[in-house]
Enzyme design. Structure first.
Site, mmCIF file in Angstrom:
data_model
loop_
_atom_site.group_PDB
_atom_site.id
_atom_site.type_symbol
_atom_site.label_atom_id
_atom_site.label_comp_id
_atom_site.label_asym_id
_atom_site.label_seq_id
_atom_site.Cartn_x
_atom_site.Cartn_y
_atom_site.Cartn_z
ATOM 1 N N GLN A 37 0.889 -1.297 -0.135
ATOM 2 C CA GLN A 37 -0.051 0.132 -0.030
ATOM 3 C C GLN A 37 1.004 1.163 0.093
ATOM 4 O O GLN A 37 2.139 1.127 0.247
ATOM 5 C CB GLN A 37 -0.880 -0.091 1.330
ATOM 6 C CG GLN A 37 -0.133 -0.164 2.542
ATOM 7 C CD GLN A 37 -0.956 -0.886 3.459
ATOM 8 O OE1 GLN A 37 -2.127 -1.094 3.402
ATOM 9 N NE2 GLN A 37 -0.242 -1.124 4.688
ATOM 10 N N ASP A 143 2.041 -12.223 8.046
ATOM 11 C CA ASP A 143 0.438 -12.222 7.943
ATOM 12 C C ASP A 143 -0.252 -12.817 9.079
ATOM 13 O O ASP A 143 -0.131 -13.753 9.642
ATOM 14 C CB ASP A 143 0.334 -13.441 6.864
ATOM 15 C CG ASP A 143 -0.896 -13.664 6.414
ATOM 16 O OD1 ASP A 143 -2.072 -12.815 6.904
ATOM 17 O OD2 ASP A 143 -1.185 -14.307 5.485
ATOM 18 N N GLY A 144 -1.075 -11.685 9.536
ATOM 19 C CA GLY A 144 -1.632 -11.857 10.780
ATOM 20 C C GLY A 144 -2.805 -12.929 10.687
ATOM 21 O O GLY A 144 -3.235 -13.762 11.484
ATOM 22 N N ASP A 162 -6.825 -4.717 14.780
ATOM 23 C CA ASP A 162 -6.920 -3.142 14.297
ATOM 24 C C ASP A 162 -6.319 -3.141 12.992
ATOM 25 O O ASP A 162 -5.378 -2.938 12.818
ATOM 26 C CB ASP A 162 -5.763 -2.589 15.533
ATOM 27 C CG ASP A 162 -5.448 -1.165 15.132
ATOM 28 O OD1 ASP A 162 -6.151 -0.726 14.184
ATOM 29 O OD2 ASP A 162 -4.794 -0.668 15.888
ATOM 30 N N PRO A 169 -5.205 -5.477 2.004
ATOM 31 C CA PRO A 169 -4.478 -6.297 3.053
ATOM 32 C C PRO A 169 -5.820 -6.601 4.037
ATOM 33 O O PRO A 169 -5.248 -7.566 4.979
ATOM 34 C CB PRO A 169 -3.333 -5.494 3.497
ATOM 35 C CG PRO A 169 -2.978 -4.547 2.455
ATOM 36 C CD PRO A 169 -4.557 -4.187 1.906
#
Length: 288
Positions: A37, A143-144, A162, A169
């Site tokens: 981004q 990568d969450g 959050d 993403p």
């Protein structure tokens, strides 16, 4: 009446609801295109520094405490003894700072996919990053979604999502598969917190999110309201989902006797934030 010169303003246009939000700026301080981004920093005249991601307002000096405090303290004061907290996203580190105000927290993991966001925050919002070196903090750029999928069952007290809006993403953080991973990873009594957009502009998304949390097996939900002037409509929410018991009530006495400073959150705000207007109540109960 002052005149409007577009080049002196940052404007985010909300095409889905045909509205816009503007802040007057004096200069652009930084711009960086990451692998994910575009991150930009502006100096504004009234809101201090402003971070935007892909043209959307993310955080400013003046108002960030509203979001960061409400994404953390209601959940941490609802849980009986939160020791392990995972933040998915949160690259500006403001949520991590608020979590670590709770001395009972033993481990706090922040997993954001984009290191550039944190690098920018450390340079332009150092006040949000003052707990980054706390020995209880682990900051990861990964990568969450995968992190939660791989997390050990019954290993986490609170998961705080959050995230950016559910595009790009952040898109995979608003679906059944991700919520199932969170449910599995949470300990008994564990709580998932998800930023849940504007009740005024995004009620359909908010309702669908709650339905998905219910579908995977969360026992009880609670959506909290709070002001957020730089986000669409100026009215924002977060939704708490509890694994296996009621989420009603919180450690009110502990909130009243908190040993740390907050600018917005207190026990009375927590109680008031639970109140929902009738049109939101109607949307939430329509499925039943």
């Amino acid at each position: 009446m002052s005149t409007f010169d577009a080049k002196n303003w940052f404007t985010e246009v909300h095409t889905d609801v045909e509205s816009a939000y503007s802040l007057k700026i004096t200069e652009k301080l930084a711009e960086q295109q990451s692998d994910f981004q575009k991150v930009e920093i502006y100096q504004t005249t009234q809101f201090g520094k402003l971070m935007t991601i892909d043209g959307c307002t993310m955080v400013s000096t003046r108002e960030n405490f509203l979001y960061h405090e409400m994404m953390t303290h209601p959940a941490l004061f609802t849980h009986e003894n939160p020791e392990t907290v995972v933040i998915i996203g949160g690259g500006d580190c403001g949520t991590l700072k608020e979590v670590l105000k709770h001395q009972g927290v033993k481990q706090a993991y922040q997993i954001d996919i984009d290191e550039v966001v944190t690098q920018m925050a450390e340079q332009y919002f150092p006040e949000l990053c003052e707990s980054n070196n706390d020995p209880r903090a682990t900051i990861m750029f990964d990568d969450g979604i995968k992190f939660m999928k791989d997390a050990a069952p019954n290993s986490i007290d609170i998961v705080i999502v959050d995230s950016t809006d559910p595009i790009g993403p952040g898109e995979g953080l608003f679906n059944h598969a991700f919520y199932q991973s969170c449910l599995t990873a949470l300990k008994p009594g564990g709580i998932l917190v998800q930023q849940s957009e504007s009740p005024l502009y995004h009620l359909e998304l908010l309702t669908a999110m709650r339905h998905a949390m219910e579908d995977v097996g969360f026992a009880d939900l609670q959506t909290l309201n709070f002001p957020q002037p730089i986000y669409p409509s100026g009215w924002w929410s977060c939704t708490l989902a509890r694994k296996d018991q009621s989420i009603d009530g919180f450690r009110e006495d502990d909130a009243k006797q908190a040993t740390f400073e907050t600018l917005y959150y207190n026990a009375e705000i927590h109680q008031g934030a639970k109140a929902l207007p009738n049109f939101v109540k109607k949307a939430f109960t329509r499925r039943k």
